[in-house]
Design an enzyme around this catalytic site. Sequence first.
Site, PDB file in Angstrom:
ATOM      1  N   ARG A  73      11.948  -2.028 -15.509  1.00  0.00           N
ATOM      2  CA  ARG A  73      11.930  -1.712 -16.817  1.00  0.00           C
ATOM      3  C   ARG A  73      13.000  -0.851 -17.510  1.00  0.00           C
ATOM      4  O   ARG A  73      12.999  -0.672 -18.868  1.00  0.00           O
ATOM      5  CB  ARG A  73      10.412  -0.727 -17.348  1.00  0.00           C
ATOM      6  CG  ARG A  73       9.228  -1.649 -17.265  1.00  0.00           C
ATOM      7  CD  ARG A  73       8.153  -1.023 -17.622  1.00  0.00           C
ATOM      8  NE  ARG A  73       7.759   0.003 -16.561  1.00  0.00           N
ATOM      9  CZ  ARG A  73       6.408   0.285 -16.488  1.00  0.00           C
ATOM     10  NH1 ARG A  73       5.475   0.127 -17.231  1.00  0.00           N
ATOM     11  NH2 ARG A  73       6.125   1.257 -15.567  1.00  0.00           N
ATOM     12  N   LYS A 180       1.184  -1.862  -0.161  1.00  0.00           N
ATOM     13  CA  LYS A 180      -0.128  -1.129  -0.102  1.00  0.00           C
ATOM     14  C   LYS A 180       0.089   0.037  -0.920  1.00  0.00           C
ATOM     15  O   LYS A 180       1.084   0.508  -1.348  1.00  0.00           O
ATOM     16  CB  LYS A 180       0.140  -0.776   1.438  1.00  0.00           C
ATOM     17  CG  LYS A 180       1.243   0.279   1.919  1.00  0.00           C
ATOM     18  CD  LYS A 180       0.916   1.118   3.070  1.00  0.00           C
ATOM     19  CE  LYS A 180       0.358   2.300   2.520  1.00  0.00           C
ATOM     20  NZ  LYS A 180       1.582   3.434   2.009  1.00  0.00           N
ATOM     21  N   HIS A 210       4.009  -1.676   6.434  1.00  0.00           N
ATOM     22  CA  HIS A 210       5.299  -1.551   7.142  1.00  0.00           C
ATOM     23  C   HIS A 210       5.270  -1.199   8.756  1.00  0.00           C
ATOM     24  O   HIS A 210       6.144  -1.531   9.422  1.00  0.00           O
ATOM     25  CB  HIS A 210       6.505  -0.849   6.349  1.00  0.00           C
ATOM     26  CG  HIS A 210       6.386   0.614   6.327  1.00  0.00           C
ATOM     27  ND1 HIS A 210       5.570   1.158   5.731  1.00  0.00           N
ATOM     28  CD2 HIS A 210       7.041   1.325   7.138  1.00  0.00           C
ATOM     29  CE1 HIS A 210       5.636   2.400   6.063  1.00  0.00           C
ATOM     30  NE2 HIS A 210       6.512   2.577   6.980  1.00  0.00           N
ATOM     31  N   LYS A 214       7.191  -2.379  12.669  1.00  0.00           N
ATOM     32  CA  LYS A 214       7.952  -1.563  13.649  1.00  0.00           C
ATOM     33  C   LYS A 214       7.954  -2.206  14.998  1.00  0.00           C
ATOM     34  O   LYS A 214       6.966  -2.640  15.649  1.00  0.00           O
ATOM     35  CB  LYS A 214       7.287  -0.225  13.762  1.00  0.00           C
ATOM     36  CG  LYS A 214       7.694   0.440  12.348  1.00  0.00           C
ATOM     37  CD  LYS A 214       6.900   2.197  12.266  1.00  0.00           C
ATOM     38  CE  LYS A 214       7.095   2.557  11.010  1.00  0.00           C
ATOM     39  NZ  LYS A 214       8.415   3.550  10.952  1.00  0.00           N
ATOM     40  N   GLU A 248       4.542  14.239   9.473  1.00  0.00           N
ATOM     41  CA  GLU A 248       5.569  13.991   8.704  1.00  0.00           C
ATOM     42  C   GLU A 248       6.104  15.403   8.333  1.00  0.00           C
ATOM     43  O   GLU A 248       5.178  16.232   8.029  1.00  0.00           O
ATOM     44  CB  GLU A 248       5.479  13.306   7.401  1.00  0.00           C
ATOM     45  CG  GLU A 248       5.118  11.866   7.561  1.00  0.00           C
ATOM     46  CD  GLU A 248       5.059  11.016   6.496  1.00  0.00           C
ATOM     47  OE1 GLU A 248       5.999  10.426   5.931  1.00  0.00           O
ATOM     48  OE2 GLU A 248       3.838  10.745   5.869  1.00  0.00           O
ATOM     49  N   ASP A 268      -3.533   6.757   1.735  1.00  0.00           N
ATOM     50  CA  ASP A 268      -2.025   6.562   1.856  1.00  0.00           C
ATOM     51  C   ASP A 268      -1.498   5.959   3.211  1.00  0.00           C
ATOM     52  O   ASP A 268      -0.824   4.860   3.264  1.00  0.00           O
ATOM     53  CB  ASP A 268      -0.998   7.730   1.330  1.00  0.00           C
ATOM     54  CG  ASP A 268       0.424   7.542   1.417  1.00  0.00           C
ATOM     55  OD1 ASP A 268       0.722   6.448   0.988  1.00  0.00           O
ATOM     56  OD2 ASP A 268       1.238   8.393   1.862  1.00  0.00           O
ATOM     57  N   HIS A 273      -1.776   2.311   7.902  1.00  0.00           N
ATOM     58  CA  HIS A 273      -0.979   2.463   9.103  1.00  0.00           C
ATOM     59  C   HIS A 273      -1.757   2.943  10.308  1.00  0.00           C
ATOM     60  O   HIS A 273      -1.931   2.428  11.399  1.00  0.00           O
ATOM     61  CB  HIS A 273      -0.134   3.661   8.884  1.00  0.00           C
ATOM     62  CG  HIS A 273       0.957   3.287   7.629  1.00  0.00           C
ATOM     63  ND1 HIS A 273       1.079   1.915   7.198  1.00  0.00           N
ATOM     64  CD2 HIS A 273       1.569   4.015   6.989  1.00  0.00           C
ATOM     65  CE1 HIS A 273       2.223   1.989   6.374  1.00  0.00           C
ATOM     66  NE2 HIS A 273       2.145   3.484   5.911  1.00  0.00           N
ATOM     67  N   LYS A 373       1.480  15.706   5.691  1.00  0.00           N
ATOM     68  CA  LYS A 373       2.631  15.920   5.246  1.00  0.00           C
ATOM     69  C   LYS A 373       3.119  17.336   5.575  1.00  0.00           C
ATOM     70  O   LYS A 373       2.132  18.035   5.783  1.00  0.00           O
ATOM     71  CB  LYS A 373       2.715  15.803   3.745  1.00  0.00           C
ATOM     72  CG  LYS A 373       2.565  14.299   3.476  1.00  0.00           C
ATOM     73  CD  LYS A 373       3.553  13.537   3.139  1.00  0.00           C
ATOM     74  CE  LYS A 373       3.154  11.935   2.657  1.00  0.00           C
ATOM     75  NZ  LYS A 373       4.356  11.156   2.810  1.00  0.00           N
TER      76      LYS A 373
HETATM   77  C1  BG6 Z   1       4.343   5.287   3.626  1.00  0.00           C
HETATM   78  C2  BG6 Z   1       3.519   6.287   2.854  1.00  0.00           C
HETATM   79  O1  BG6 Z   1       3.613   3.887   3.774  1.00  0.00           O
HETATM   80  O2  BG6 Z   1       4.801   5.360   4.869  1.00  0.00           O
HETATM   81  C3  BG6 Z   1       4.622   7.522   3.007  1.00  0.00           C
HETATM   82  O3  BG6 Z   1       3.281   5.807   1.525  1.00  0.00           O
HETATM   83  C4  BG6 Z   1       5.179   7.771   4.180  1.00  0.00           C
HETATM   84  O4  BG6 Z   1       3.563   8.629   2.237  1.00  0.00           O
HETATM   85  C5  BG6 Z   1       5.753   6.732   5.012  1.00  0.00           C
HETATM   86  O5  BG6 Z   1       6.130   8.928   4.085  1.00  0.00           O
HETATM   87  C6  BG6 Z   1       6.143   7.040   6.111  1.00  0.00           C
HETATM   88  O6  BG6 Z   1       6.861   5.759   6.954  1.00  0.00           O
HETATM   89  P1  BG6 Z   1       7.571   6.129   8.251  1.00  0.00           P
HETATM   90  O7  BG6 Z   1       8.079   4.446   8.565  1.00  0.00           O
HETATM   91  O8  BG6 Z   1       8.692   6.779   7.852  1.00  0.00           O
HETATM   92  O9  BG6 Z   1       6.658   6.474   9.169  1.00  0.00           O
END
Ligand code: BG6
Length: 543
Positions: A73, A180, A210, A214, A248, A268, A273, A373
């Site tokens: 945008r 996602k 994602h 991996k 994280e 999230d 995951h 987090k």
């Molecule tokens: C994402 C989340 O899908 O994965 C994030 O939305 C998170 O909050 C991230 O930080 C972590 O990905 P990775 O590959 O760094 O573990």
Amino acid sequence: MTTALNENNVPSHTLATGLGGMGLPPVRVTAPFTAVVFGATGDLTARKLVPALFRLWKGGFFTAPFAVLGVGRRDKDDARFRADLRDAAHSLAGVEVAADWDRFAGSVYYHRADFSAAEGYADLARRLGEVEAGSGNPGNRLYYLATDPDHFPSIVEQLAGAGLLTPAAGQPWTRVVVEKPFGRDLASALTLDRHLRRFLGEEQIFRIDHYLGKETVQNLLAFRFGNGIFEPLFNRRYIDHIQITMAEVDGMTGRRGAWYDRTGALRDVVQNHLLQLLALVAMEPPASLGADDVRAEKVKVLRSLVPLRDADVPRRVIRGQYGPMLIDGQDHRGFRDEEGVAVNSATETFVALRAEVDNWRWAGVPFLLRAGKRLPRRVTEVAVEFKRAPTGLFTAPVRGGGLCDRGCDCGATCECCNAGVQPNTLAFRIQPDEGISLSFAAKRPGMRLALGPVRMEFGYAESFDKPVPEAYERLLLDAIRGDPTLFLRSDEVTAAWEFVTPILEAWERQPAPPFPNYAAGSWGPVEADRLLSGCEREWHQSP
Ligand code: BG6
């Protein structure tokens, strides 16, 4: 330490279709295509998607002309967009942009559009036509939805309205990658699915997680079903429990605060995951490594998760939110002080939960999941803890009121007090320091028969001489090639929401804990330890 045996110099990207292509010649994209990225000015595009496309191109995976058309945008032209992407890529470790970037960037374009306005799509159609004419592309398109999920339905509807989607089995091909989280709960995920299916066939919808891209996550299957030693032990007879941790260090990066405040850790990362990791570690061997067979086995696991009722939730699901903390003289903000987050936010930034998979293989084995987090260390791992040896041959129970050195209240005859005999743990380090370790007991040198813990280690970096590719590289390559194995099928998403939604609903009905309830830089609220009932279990920590 282990070393890779007979790797045959097979490149990392060697799939045919499904996961079964290991060992085949490298795969290339041989037909022209255009990747149309909605949300082109967002973090994901700059930090993940475009660098992944750049690396694929540089690695020789695109042998036909291609184009990347960013749709956003903001007001930008192609030159500004390319320069911004270059700056972002430049700041990423491992992306050597210097010499090749300009050649790559010559295929990158920007189109300004309001995602919700129909008129914008006629312009987009024109622009796409121009871009494709320049690259001889007959119209093969990968649409990547990297916007706020609220825009997904209207983008797909408008694309269809503008004649920009081809029929499922038709040529040229159209595929849509949906980021996602897919929905906010079961009902919204089903609605979104129904909506997408009005315009697209299931084989055109690539629901991305994602984590599945991996290498170390795919290695869970390779390890379990490519080796004869461990699989016979992977069941309730030999395994005490399984832990899945995604920790994280970062809090809210970029402009994520407001989005995260509406989302929370459960939606999230747990719904996708962590449950995907659980499915991979618990699934039965698939009939083949083809997309449907692998995904069918994962769905069975997700469907076997024991639903948590309202009354279970406070005991079995612990939520936390980080508060401020001074770490190494630096003041770290609490979640409520992050940009875009409500000052009285009740959103969780930490979740730990105890799940059970009610099938013949796993009944009674706890699966302990935690994600958070602002924890002390970035680590994602799956730790499989085996049952202790059945005899007390080497244990030295403390009797008569002796102290348990774990400080737990397990009583005087606690076996865990013999520090020499730890349960065997098989730990899959998903990231960082990708690898696998197996801990076991060995005799300590000396005149007494005392045991000490030791470890066998496999590290990707030491065993293979190739860097581990980024998840998005593999997934983009697969989506462009039309291989859905590492993407989520509709029923997988549904099954994951079926488990998660009752937790969200219970939280709505129950009072939130007094947030914040853990300090930035700590391992989350102490209540999370309660999930590990009994003194013989504790959260696994890779050294
Ligand atoms: C994402 C989340 O899908 O994965 C994030 O939305 C998170 O909050 C991230 O930080 C972590 O990905 P990775 O590959 O760094 O573990």
